[in-house]
Write an enzyme that holds these catalytic residues in place. Structure first.
Site, short mmCIF file in Angstrom:
data_model
loop_
_atom_site.label_atom_id
_atom_site.label_comp_id
_atom_site.label_asym_id
_atom_site.label_seq_id
_atom_site.Cartn_x
_atom_site.Cartn_y
_atom_site.Cartn_z
N TYR A 128 0.86 -1.18 0.00
CA TYR A 128 0.00 0.00 0.00
C TYR A 128 0.89 1.23 0.00
O TYR A 128 1.93 1.24 -0.65
CB TYR A 128 -0.97 -0.07 1.19
CG TYR A 128 -2.15 0.85 1.05
CD1 TYR A 128 -2.93 0.87 -0.12
CD2 TYR A 128 -2.50 1.74 2.06
CE1 TYR A 128 -3.99 1.73 -0.26
CE2 TYR A 128 -3.58 2.59 1.94
CZ TYR A 128 -4.32 2.59 0.77
OH TYR A 128 -5.37 3.45 0.64
N LYS A 150 -20.63 -20.16 -10.03
CA LYS A 150 -19.89 -20.01 -11.28
C LYS A 150 -18.46 -19.56 -10.98
O LYS A 150 -17.49 -20.05 -11.57
CB LYS A 150 -20.58 -18.97 -12.16
CG LYS A 150 -20.25 -19.06 -13.61
CD LYS A 150 -21.08 -20.13 -14.27
CE LYS A 150 -20.88 -20.17 -15.75
NZ LYS A 150 -21.83 -21.09 -16.41
#
Length: 391
Positions: free
Chosen positions: A39, A94
């Protein structure tokens, strides 16, 4: 208690508690140095590099291995228009199939709109976060327009699985069934029952794969599609493309002397219609959970039977196609998915079991670990041949 009422003792509901997926970090975050790299301040350098060269997003983010699984909840499984929230368990499913079978990360995106313009605009706005778009469970005919417009607007693969995933596996299965019966695709008379998303795609895919369009007849709920009817859109295209003999009537007439039935309609087909098929026929009755023709009934009259169900042999399952198709497209950095890439996927699926064909095994098991790598390699090669690959 009905089957849809939550029951804490029911293994289906137990499995779904908390959902079927989560986000996991791929980098360590155990020290101040880790934080400064992953970060701020380190991440700013990566952002600046991508701003200067947007193509670097494939290298330095998840884009090259991540797709969005997008639905509006309008045609979910056999449940119909149940909306985006009720569709989410299917989209999660899925996504985990993508990960399990092809190492592709996928994010369910269930949209609270069924307006074509809004769907297209939303997906276009989301597209920078993904390497591909898998459209799912969007009802016809809107699904055709959504896919067409997104395919034109985006430089990443767009793939409506209800259409093309089904069509790819049907072509693979028909290739092997024909080989088993010592038949050529171009000689087969084919009847397709259903002219929705799957029926249109199956018809076009079979023709792209070698079936003679003059020997194809497609039926919708009103009967045989042909130039004798006033039609618009995709059905008008089918009327121009198929039914060269000008047949009229219902599915019984469509099946008269046919070698192949592909059922993707959900409607029931009488046994007498199957009896009218040519000897040594092939029936793919793919409606779920109730096939158009019961497989045991079909087996009395034809040589090869396939369904969409897991409790009968020869399951025509989209999971044989979509994970490998996207893996290959992402590996090649494909800007779109071409017909040649779909045909290559079908050939690869068929090839996995080509040396061990029987009437009960014309396609691989959905759990066969050879399938996705074979499909991915074939799709990537086809993308490079077609000039749509960036790597």
């Amino acid at each position: 208690m009905s089957s849809s009422t939550p029951d804490p003792a029911d293994p289906v509901f137990r499995l779904h508690v908390g959902g079927k997926m989560a986000v996991a970090s791929t980098v360590p975050l155990t020290s101040r140095e880790d934080l400064s790299l992953a970060y701020t301040p380190g991440v700013a350098r990566v952002c600046e590099a991508i701003a200067a060269d947007p193509a670097l997003v494939d290298t330095y983010t998840w884009v090259s291995h991540t797709v969005a699984v997008v639905t509006d909840g309008s045609a979910v499984l056999g449940l119909g228009n149940i909306g985006p929230r009720a569709a989410l368990p299917v989209m999660e499913g899925k996504a985990v199939l993508f990960k399990q079978f092809a190492g592709v990360d996928a994010v369910p995106v269930c949209l609270d709109t069924q307006d074509v313009d809004e769907i297209v605009a939303t997906v276009k706005a989301l597209a920078p976060s993904f390497g591909g778009i898998n459209l799912e469970d969007i009802s016809a005919p809107r699904c055709f327009e959504v896919e067409r417009r997104l395919d034109e607007a985006l430089d990443i693969p767009v793939f409506h699985d209800d259409q093309h995933g089904t069509a790819i596996v049907v072509l693979a299965a028909l290739r092997n069934a024909a080989a088993l019966l010592n038949r050529k695709l171009g000689d087969l008379r084919v009847a397709v029952s259903g002219a929705g998303a799957a029926g249109v795609a199956v018809t076009k895919m079979l023709i792209a794969g070698g079936v003679d369009p003059d020997r194809v007849v497609v039926c919708d709920s009103r009967g045989i599609i042909g130039r004798h009817r006033e039609l618009t859109g995709t059905k008008a295209e089918l009327a121009e493309l198929t039914n060269a003999e000008g047949r009229q009537g219902d599915i019984t007439e469509a099946l008269r002397d046919a070698d192949v039935l592909v059922g993707v309609s959900g409607g029931q087909i009488p046994e007498a219609a199957v009896v009218g098929m040519a000897p040594g026929g092939i029936v793919f009755a793919l409606a779920n959970p109730t096939p158009e023709v019961h497989p045991e009934v079909a087996a009395r009259h034809v040589a090869v039977v396939a369904t969409g169900r897991s409790d009968y042999p020869n399951q025509i399952n989209n999971v044989l196609a979509f994970p490998g198709v996207f893996r290959g497209a992402l590996d090649a950095g494909a800007t779109r998915i071409t017909d040649s890439m779909k045909v290559a996927a079908a050939d690869a699926i068929a090839g996995v079991v080509a040396e061990s064909l029987t009437a009960d095994a014309i396609v691989p098991s959905p759990l066969d670990p050879r399938v996705a790598p074979a499909v991915a390699e074939a799709v990537a090669e086809a993308a490079r041949r077609d000039g749509v690959a960036r790597r």
